[in-house]
Scaffold this active site. Structure first.
Site, PDB file in Angstrom:
ATOM      1  N   GLY A 181       0.817  -1.219   0.000  1.00 48.04           N
ATOM      2  CA  GLY A 181       0.000   0.000   0.000  1.00 48.04           C
ATOM      3  C   GLY A 181       0.841   1.255   0.000  1.00 48.04           C
ATOM      4  N   THR A 235       1.491   3.316  -2.320  1.00 48.36           N
ATOM      5  CA  THR A 235       0.988   4.430  -3.125  1.00 48.36           C
ATOM      6  C   THR A 235      -0.147   5.189  -2.462  1.00 48.36           C
ATOM      7  OG1 THR A 235      -0.529   2.955  -4.301  1.00 48.36           O
ATOM      8  CG2 THR A 235       1.641   3.317  -5.293  1.00 48.36           C
ATOM      9  N   ARG A 267       0.237  -2.882  -7.341  1.00 46.16           N
ATOM     10  CA  ARG A 267      -0.493  -3.740  -8.263  1.00 46.16           C
ATOM     11  C   ARG A 267      -0.277  -3.273  -9.697  1.00 46.16           C
ATOM     12  NH1 ARG A 267      -6.522  -3.556  -6.363  1.00 46.16           N
ATOM     13  NH2 ARG A 267      -5.889  -1.414  -5.928  1.00 46.16           N
ATOM     14  N   ALA A 291      -1.782  -2.233   2.769  1.00 44.89           N
ATOM     15  CA  ALA A 291      -2.673  -2.460   1.635  1.00 44.89           C
ATOM     16  C   ALA A 291      -4.008  -3.031   2.082  1.00 44.89           C
ATOM     17  CB  ALA A 291      -2.012  -3.417   0.642  1.00 44.89           C
ATOM     18  N   SER A 332      -7.637  -0.762  12.474  1.00 45.96           N
ATOM     19  CA  SER A 332      -8.467   0.439  12.316  1.00 45.96           C
ATOM     20  C   SER A 332      -9.392   0.647  13.500  1.00 45.96           C
ATOM     21  CB  SER A 332      -9.303   0.308  11.035  1.00 45.96           C
ATOM     22  OG  SER A 332     -10.304   1.297  10.965  1.00 45.96           O
ATOM     23  N   GLU A 349     -12.281   1.551  13.188  1.00 45.40           N
ATOM     24  CA  GLU A 349     -13.596   1.066  12.770  1.00 45.40           C
ATOM     25  C   GLU A 349     -13.920  -0.282  13.410  1.00 45.40           C
ATOM     26  OE1 GLU A 349     -16.123   2.222  10.843  1.00 45.40           O
ATOM     27  OE2 GLU A 349     -15.179   4.174  10.582  1.00 45.40           O
ATOM     28  N   TYR A 368     -15.823  -3.937   6.083  1.00 47.93           N
ATOM     29  CA  TYR A 368     -14.434  -3.488   6.248  1.00 47.93           C
ATOM     30  C   TYR A 368     -13.960  -3.698   7.676  1.00 47.93           C
ATOM     31  CZ  TYR A 368     -10.597  -0.202   7.041  1.00 47.93           C
ATOM     32  OH  TYR A 368      -9.413   0.375   7.425  1.00 47.93           O
ATOM     33  N   HIS A 420      -7.146   9.538  10.293  1.00 49.98           N
ATOM     34  CA  HIS A 420      -6.032  10.475  10.096  1.00 49.98           C
ATOM     35  C   HIS A 420      -6.058  10.953   8.650  1.00 49.98           C
ATOM     36  CE1 HIS A 420      -4.805   6.263   9.762  1.00 49.98           C
ATOM     37  NE2 HIS A 420      -3.926   6.627   8.853  1.00 49.98           N
ATOM     38  N   LYS A 436     -13.195  15.019   0.474  1.00 51.77           N
ATOM     39  CA  LYS A 436     -14.352  15.362  -0.338  1.00 51.77           C
ATOM     40  C   LYS A 436     -14.841  16.766   0.003  1.00 51.77           C
ATOM     41  CE  LYS A 436     -18.933  13.546  -1.574  1.00 51.77           C
ATOM     42  NZ  LYS A 436     -19.913  12.450  -1.322  1.00 51.77           N
ATOM     43  N   GLU A 456     -24.440   2.412  10.966  1.00 49.45           N
ATOM     44  CA  GLU A 456     -23.591   3.564  11.239  1.00 49.45           C
ATOM     45  C   GLU A 456     -22.702   3.333  12.471  1.00 49.45           C
ATOM     46  OE1 GLU A 456     -22.998   6.369   9.761  1.00 49.45           O
ATOM     47  OE2 GLU A 456     -24.499   6.363   8.166  1.00 49.45           O
TER      48      GLU A 456
END
Length: 360
Positions: free
Chosen positions: A8, A10, A33, A87, A131, A133, A154, A184, A197, A286
């Site tokens: 990961g 990139t 990849r 990644a 994470s 999450e 996820y 972050h 966004k 949520e």
């Protein structure tokens, strides 16, 4: 010199981590990849920067976390001292639309890499990007001992990756750490993530190229920090005498609504005139409130966040205004310079903005 492998590389975190390791004298290898288009814009400047010394110290290898064979080949050829596994399919909302792919890359990708390390017999130190999450519906603040209550494919995949990392540490005596990082952000954040966004849309509105910004849940509350600081914590984890797991965050949380207040208020606009709510951006389940308890990281590693939420937002707004060809208030750069207090890091950040602007 020490050698590191970053999956990961990139992405946002991978690019900042590569910069950090190169500045410390590492030989850095990155897994990418194969694709028909280039996705290396976040690290292209590392090939050209004379401050990192003579000779090439950054090497990229084609491979994929869905292929055990390619991972084993790369580990055998590089024999890295440290492996940073970043990644993943990392977009939470997308994981509801692509749950199987998310599980394959984010969950099984980790065990493929751990198994490749075990089979190779190479003594390396392994970092797993866990994470916040994973905590999901667990009440805040969340620490290393808070039970996981994942609320997305996820998050569930990350919980699997967390536990197999611990299993290989305890069962196969690998030096393997979980970094449970809370949100972050930075100027290199992916453009579909809510913070970037917002700042990109704000720049588009200021430039007259966009009228509205469509968002989902404005009341979601997150512990938002500044990404370049978080990769320092990753490195510190692998420098400890014994492997362990650490929560990394700021200890302060803000809603998406408050992020809008900060970003639009910075340029004198009222976000309520431009933001529209679109139900498509709500998650099926949520996560309301994530807040890091970082006491363990402070005590064991001496790590704590330095850049505040307010400063981070200003840095991101400044950068996206510049990418849109607009003058930025400029405070973000001065704040960044003051907080890090190093000319070198300051120049890296300016250079990354300039490279990104050219490529856009």
């Amino acid at each position: 010199m020490p050698t590191a492998l970053i999956t990961g590389i990139t992405g946002q975190d991978g690019s900042y981590l590569a910069e950090l390791l190169l500045s410390k004298g590492y030989q850095v290898h990155g897994l990418i990849r194969r694709a028909s288009t280039f996705n290396t814009h976040r690290i292209n400047h590392l090939y050209r920067d004379p401050h990192y010394g003579d000779g090439v110290k950054l090497h990229l290898h084609y491979g994929d976390v869905t292929s055990t064979g390619s991972l084993l080949d790369i580990i055998y050829s590089i024999r890295p001292d440290e492996i940073y596994h970043l990644a993943a399919q990392s977009h939470v909302r997308v994981s509801f639309d692509m749950p199987e792919y998310t599980g394959d890359t984010t969950g099984l990708g980790t065990i493929r890499l751990l198994e490749a390390i075990r089979k190779s017999g190479i003594k390396t130190r392994f970092y797993q990007a866990s994470s916040s999450e994973m905590f999901g519906a667990a009440p805040p603040p969340q620490s290393e001992i808070t039970p996981f209550e994942p609320r997305s494919p996820y998050a569930a995949a990350k919980v699997y990756a967390y536990w197999v990392t611990r299993n290989y540490r305890e069962g196969h005596n690998l030096f393997a750490c979980n970094g449970i990082l809370f949100n972050h952000e930075s100027v290199r954040r992916g453009e579909t993530f809510v913070t970037r966004k917002i700042t990109r849309a704000l720049a588009g509105i200021m430039a007259g190229r966009q009228e509205h910004l469509y968002l989902g849940n404005l009341e979601a509350k997150r512990d938002w920090g500044y990404a370049p600081e978080y990769v320092e914590a990753m490195w510190l984890m692998l420098q400890q005498d014994c492997p362990d797991d650490f929560v990394i965050g700021t200890g302060a949380a803000y809603t998406v609504r408050e992020f809008l207040d900060e970003a639009f208020g910075y340029v004198g606009l009222d976000w309520r005139e431009y933001v529209r709510i679109d139900p498509r951006y709500f998650r099926p389940t949520e996560v309301d409130f994530l807040l890091a308890d970082t006491g363990k990281a402070r005590k064991a590693m001496g790590w704590e966040a330095r850049v505040s939420f307010h400063d981070m937002v200003r840095i991101m707004v400044d950068a996206d205004l510049e990418l849109a060809g607009l003058p930025a208030p400029g405070k973000g750069r001065r704040i960044l310079h003051t907080r890090f207090n190093t000319w070198h890091h300051w120049q890296d950040q300016i250079k990354s903005m300039e490279v990104s602007a050219l490529e856009h």
